[in-house]
Design an enzyme around this catalytic site. Structure first.
Site, mmCIF file in Angstrom:
data_model
loop_
_atom_site.group_PDB
_atom_site.id
_atom_site.type_symbol
_atom_site.label_atom_id
_atom_site.label_comp_id
_atom_site.label_asym_id
_atom_site.label_seq_id
_atom_site.Cartn_x
_atom_site.Cartn_y
_atom_site.Cartn_z
ATOM 1 N N ASN A 10 18.393 21.013 60.794
ATOM 2 C CA ASN A 10 17.555 20.228 60.120
ATOM 3 C C ASN A 10 17.599 18.730 61.086
ATOM 4 O OD1 ASN A 10 15.407 18.545 58.837
ATOM 5 N ND2 ASN A 10 16.792 18.681 57.039
ATOM 6 N N HIS A 96 13.276 19.996 50.507
ATOM 7 C CA HIS A 96 14.289 19.201 50.753
ATOM 8 C C HIS A 96 14.528 18.192 49.778
ATOM 9 C CE1 HIS A 96 17.431 16.981 52.791
ATOM 10 N NE2 HIS A 96 17.948 18.117 53.499
ATOM 11 N N GLU A 98 15.407 15.177 50.221
ATOM 12 C CA GLU A 98 14.997 13.983 50.351
ATOM 13 C C GLU A 98 13.411 13.787 50.216
ATOM 14 O OE1 GLU A 98 18.323 13.560 53.785
ATOM 15 O OE2 GLU A 98 16.314 14.167 54.578
ATOM 16 N N GLU A 166 21.699 22.569 48.535
ATOM 17 C CA GLU A 166 22.321 21.420 49.057
ATOM 18 C C GLU A 166 22.599 20.436 47.971
ATOM 19 O OE1 GLU A 166 20.751 20.919 53.406
ATOM 20 O OE2 GLU A 166 19.022 20.511 51.893
ATOM 21 N N GLY A 172 25.035 14.190 54.199
ATOM 22 C CA GLY A 172 25.036 12.697 54.955
ATOM 23 C C GLY A 172 26.106 11.780 54.565
ATOM 24 N N SER A 212 27.193 18.067 54.555
ATOM 25 C CA SER A 212 27.881 17.519 55.381
ATOM 26 C C SER A 212 28.612 18.811 56.159
ATOM 27 C CB SER A 212 29.075 16.807 54.820
ATOM 28 O OG SER A 212 28.160 15.414 54.226
#
Length: 252
Positions: A10, A96, A98, A166, A172, A212
């Site tokens: 991604n 996702h 985000e 996730e 991140g 990560s």
């Protein structure tokens, strides 16, 4: 039936034309396991989809990072599933974290989006995962089950869905779920499918990990029995993405 390892990259909201060409060049030159060992999909921003599809080696597929919840029309700024079909883009990432957290996409909205994309013939990488606050309060399994249930209520065929777990606190941040933590959630998700969908789907659906993932930790994670691959963020923009793809051989 053995589940084929799946590695998604991604790229998020990153890249210029030159940077994208460089990433594609690295992937085109890389020695990676054959398609019968690993399925590889990269997801550039919308504006680079056609460029990447045209330049990238044929055995690596391309995904969009999102698509609209229904047929296109007066929805400024959105991209419809029909447009992706028109560009021959076979995959899309939906749900996702985000988008869930920053753009307030609800579980139900994500479920609707997954169902619509599938109805148009696009395969879906559907994302679930808990925040740090939810993990610390012991709600991880409850949260990911609710996110998965909202998709299950809208679809009956899971053949073209890959589920990406996730943990939001690991995206991140440099923090990564330990192999044992990842395996626990993947195992519980598979059990959820067995209890709520079917034993067949539980055995066949690929549940991949994101958060990560990098060249240093991918092999240990890949060795977990219920972990069927990765959805890679920042590392997918770097040469180490090739090492992550190669971790598929751990399963052999």
């Amino acid at each position: 039936m053995a589940r084929k390892f799946f590695v998604g990259g991604n790229w998020k909201c990153n890249g210029t034309t030159e940077e994208v060409k460089k990433i594609v060049g690295t992937l085109n030159e890389a020695e990676i396991p054959s398609e019968d060992v690993v399925e590889v999909v990269v997801s550039p921003p919308f504006v680079f989809l056609s460029l990447v599809k045209n330049l990238l080696r044929s055995e690596i597929q391309v995904a969009a990072q999102n698509c609209w919840v229904r047929k296109g029309g007066a929805f400024t700024g959105e991209v419809s599933a029909e447009m992706l079909v028109n560009l021959a883009i076979p995959w899309v990432i939906i749900g996702h974290s985000e988008r869930r957290l920053i753009l307030n996409e609800s579980n139900e909205f994500v479920g609707d989006k997954v169902a619509y994309a599938l109805s148009q013939g696009i395969k879906v990488i559907a994302c679930v995962g808990e925040t740090l606050e939810q993990r610390e309060s012991g709600a991880t399994l409850e949260v990911v089950a609710a996110q998965t249930k909202a998709i299950a209520e809208k679809i009956s065929n899971w053949d073209n869905v890959v589920l990406a777990y996730e943990p939001v606190w690991a995206i991140g941040t440099g923090k990564v779920a330990s192999p044992a933590q990842a395996q626990e959630v993947h195992h519980e998700l598979r059990k959820w499918f067995s209890d709520n969908v079917s034993a067949d789907v539980a055995g066949s659906i690929r549940i991949i990990y994101g958060g990560s993932v990098n060249g240093a930790n991918c092999k240990e994670l890949a060795a977990q029995p219920d972990l069927d691959g990765f959805l890679v963020g920042g590392a997918s923009l770097k040469p180490e993405f090739v090492d992550i793809i190669k971790s598929a051989t751990v399963k052999k």
